[in-house]
Design a protein around this motif. Structure first.
Motif, mmCIF file in Angstrom:
data_model
loop_
_atom_site.group_PDB
_atom_site.id
_atom_site.type_symbol
_atom_site.label_atom_id
_atom_site.label_comp_id
_atom_site.label_asym_id
_atom_site.label_seq_id
_atom_site.Cartn_x
_atom_site.Cartn_y
_atom_site.Cartn_z
ATOM 1 N N THR A 124 0.853 -1.176 0.000
ATOM 2 C CA THR A 124 0.000 0.000 0.000
ATOM 3 C C THR A 124 0.895 1.232 0.000
ATOM 4 O O THR A 124 1.919 1.254 0.683
ATOM 5 C CB THR A 124 -0.863 0.047 1.283
ATOM 6 O OG1 THR A 124 -1.549 -1.189 1.439
ATOM 7 C CG2 THR A 124 -1.863 1.178 1.242
ATOM 8 N N ILE A 125 0.490 2.249 -0.724
ATOM 9 C CA ILE A 125 1.200 3.522 -0.682
ATOM 10 C C ILE A 125 0.631 4.317 0.493
ATOM 11 O O ILE A 125 -0.580 4.488 0.602
ATOM 12 C CB ILE A 125 1.032 4.285 -2.008
ATOM 13 C CG1 ILE A 125 1.664 3.485 -3.156
ATOM 14 C CG2 ILE A 125 1.658 5.676 -1.908
ATOM 15 C CD1 ILE A 125 1.425 4.060 -4.539
ATOM 16 N N VAL A 126 1.517 4.753 1.390
ATOM 17 C CA VAL A 126 1.079 5.483 2.585
ATOM 18 C C VAL A 126 1.887 6.763 2.753
ATOM 19 O O VAL A 126 3.033 6.848 2.325
ATOM 20 C CB VAL A 126 1.193 4.627 3.870
ATOM 21 C CG1 VAL A 126 0.369 3.359 3.770
ATOM 22 C CG2 VAL A 126 2.630 4.305 4.193
ATOM 23 N N GLY A 127 1.277 7.724 3.401
ATOM 24 C CA GLY A 127 1.955 8.971 3.707
ATOM 25 C C GLY A 127 2.649 8.908 5.056
ATOM 26 O O GLY A 127 2.454 7.968 5.841
ATOM 27 N N ALA A 128 3.434 9.928 5.321
ATOM 28 C CA ALA A 128 4.184 9.995 6.576
ATOM 29 C C ALA A 128 3.243 9.990 7.783
ATOM 30 O O ALA A 128 3.585 9.446 8.835
ATOM 31 C CB ALA A 128 5.061 11.234 6.592
ATOM 32 N N ALA A 129 2.063 10.563 7.627
ATOM 33 C CA ALA A 129 1.118 10.616 8.750
ATOM 34 C C ALA A 129 0.767 9.221 9.252
ATOM 35 O O ALA A 129 0.642 9.007 10.464
ATOM 36 C CB ALA A 129 -0.142 11.370 8.340
ATOM 37 N N ARG A 130 0.614 8.276 8.345
ATOM 38 C CA ARG A 130 0.269 6.902 8.773
ATOM 39 C C ARG A 130 1.412 6.271 9.546
ATOM 40 O O ARG A 130 1.199 5.563 10.533
ATOM 41 C CB ARG A 130 -0.079 6.055 7.548
ATOM 42 C CG ARG A 130 -0.397 4.612 7.897
ATOM 43 C CD ARG A 130 -1.664 4.138 7.278
ATOM 44 N NE ARG A 130 -1.981 2.791 7.671
ATOM 45 C CZ ARG A 130 -2.223 1.800 6.826
ATOM 46 N NH1 ARG A 130 -2.187 2.014 5.532
ATOM 47 N NH2 ARG A 130 -2.515 0.604 7.262
ATOM 48 N N ILE A 131 2.634 6.515 9.108
ATOM 49 C CA ILE A 131 3.796 5.961 9.801
ATOM 50 C C ILE A 131 3.927 6.603 11.183
ATOM 51 O O ILE A 131 4.129 5.903 12.187
ATOM 52 C CB ILE A 131 5.073 6.158 8.961
ATOM 53 C CG1 ILE A 131 4.939 5.379 7.647
ATOM 54 C CG2 ILE A 131 6.313 5.702 9.736
ATOM 55 C CD1 ILE A 131 5.963 5.750 6.591
ATOM 56 N N VAL A 132 3.775 7.911 11.258
ATOM 57 C CA VAL A 132 3.851 8.611 12.539
ATOM 58 C C VAL A 132 2.757 8.109 13.476
ATOM 59 O O VAL A 132 2.983 7.881 14.665
ATOM 60 C CB VAL A 132 3.768 10.137 12.336
ATOM 61 C CG1 VAL A 132 3.588 10.854 13.667
ATOM 62 C CG2 VAL A 132 5.011 10.631 11.610
ATOM 63 N N THR A 136 3.245 6.599 17.199
ATOM 64 C CA THR A 136 2.690 7.255 18.382
ATOM 65 C C THR A 136 1.694 6.382 19.130
ATOM 66 O O THR A 136 1.376 6.667 20.280
ATOM 67 C CB THR A 136 2.019 8.595 18.026
ATOM 68 O OG1 THR A 136 0.990 8.371 17.079
ATOM 69 C CG2 THR A 136 3.040 9.581 17.480
ATOM 70 N N GLU A 137 1.235 5.328 18.500
ATOM 71 C CA GLU A 137 0.353 4.384 19.182
ATOM 72 C C GLU A 137 1.148 3.383 20.004
ATOM 73 O O GLU A 137 0.624 2.388 20.465
ATOM 74 C CB GLU A 137 -0.537 3.656 18.175
ATOM 75 C CG GLU A 137 -1.591 4.565 17.566
ATOM 76 C CD GLU A 137 -2.418 3.867 16.499
ATOM 77 O OE1 GLU A 137 -2.094 2.720 16.122
ATOM 78 O OE2 GLU A 137 -3.376 4.471 16.030
ATOM 79 N N GLY A 138 2.439 3.633 20.158
ATOM 80 C CA GLY A 138 3.265 2.770 20.985
ATOM 81 C C GLY A 138 3.814 1.566 20.245
ATOM 82 O O GLY A 138 4.239 0.605 20.854
ATOM 83 N N ARG A 139 3.820 1.626 18.942
ATOM 84 C CA ARG A 139 4.326 0.506 18.156
ATOM 85 C C ARG A 139 5.836 0.600 18.034
ATOM 86 O O ARG A 139 6.409 1.676 18.018
ATOM 87 C CB ARG A 139 3.669 0.496 16.787
ATOM 88 C CG ARG A 139 2.163 0.260 16.909
ATOM 89 C CD ARG A 139 1.467 0.327 15.600
ATOM 90 N NE ARG A 139 0.039 0.101 15.811
ATOM 91 C CZ ARG A 139 -0.844 0.120 14.866
ATOM 92 N NH1 ARG A 139 -0.485 0.345 13.622
ATOM 93 N NH2 ARG A 139 -2.116 -0.104 15.121
ATOM 94 N N ALA A 140 6.460 -0.522 17.943
ATOM 95 C CA ALA A 140 7.912 -0.575 17.913
ATOM 96 C C ALA A 140 8.438 -0.331 16.510
ATOM 97 O O ALA A 140 7.763 -0.615 15.516
ATOM 98 C CB ALA A 140 8.395 -1.946 18.386
ATOM 99 N N ILE A 141 9.643 0.168 16.436
ATOM 100 C CA ILE A 141 10.337 0.263 15.160
ATOM 101 C C ILE A 141 11.594 -0.571 15.283
ATOM 102 O O ILE A 141 12.335 -0.454 16.247
ATOM 103 C CB ILE A 141 10.637 1.706 14.749
ATOM 104 C CG1 ILE A 141 11.271 1.731 13.367
ATOM 105 C CG2 ILE A 141 11.516 2.428 15.747
ATOM 106 C CD1 ILE A 141 11.287 3.094 12.703
#
Length: 121
Positions: free
Chosen positions: A101-109, A113-118
């Motif tokens: 899926t093509i996503v914007g930076a807002a989705r990654i942020v 911010t929902e506490g997901r790990a990177i």
């Protein structure tokens, strides 16, 4: 809610080893039942185009096309940076690999911010 693991990838055919490693880790996570996303930026967005990953293989590592299929078959998602995709003429009107899926930076942020790990592989 289970934690989503984000695996960053900025490489494709330009560096097969660096393109492959995040998919090894992400496929392992997905096959193990974890929620996993590979976030593709820069050259890695090309991996969202059908057939591109099939031509990438690093000696001593599994073929990238096989890893991408294993990852998405296990429920993994591939997020393609919208700015990077647009620069390479990859649009939402095109056919993408399953799970991409093509996503914007807002989705990654939002995911972060929902506490997901990177996880950087």
């Amino acid at each position: 809610m289970s934690e989503t693991l984000l695996f960053c990838n900025s490489h494709g055919a330009d560096d097969p080893e660096r393109a492959t490693v995040p998919f090894i880790a992400a496929a392992t996570a997905a096959v193990s039942g974890r929620t996993a996303v590979v976030v593709c930026t820069v050259e890695a967005v090309n991996l969202g185009v059908p057939g591109v990953a099939d031509g990438i293989e690093e000696q001593g590592m599994p073929p990238l096309g096989d890893l991408v299929r294993q990852f998405t078959d296990a429920g993994g998602e591939i997020w393609l940076c919208s700015a990077c995709a647009l620069k390479r003429d990859i649009t939402g009107d095109m056919e993408l690999v399953p799970g991409a899926t093509i996503v914007g930076a807002a989705r990654i942020v939002e995911a972060l911010t929902e506490g997901r790990a990177i996880t950087l592989a």
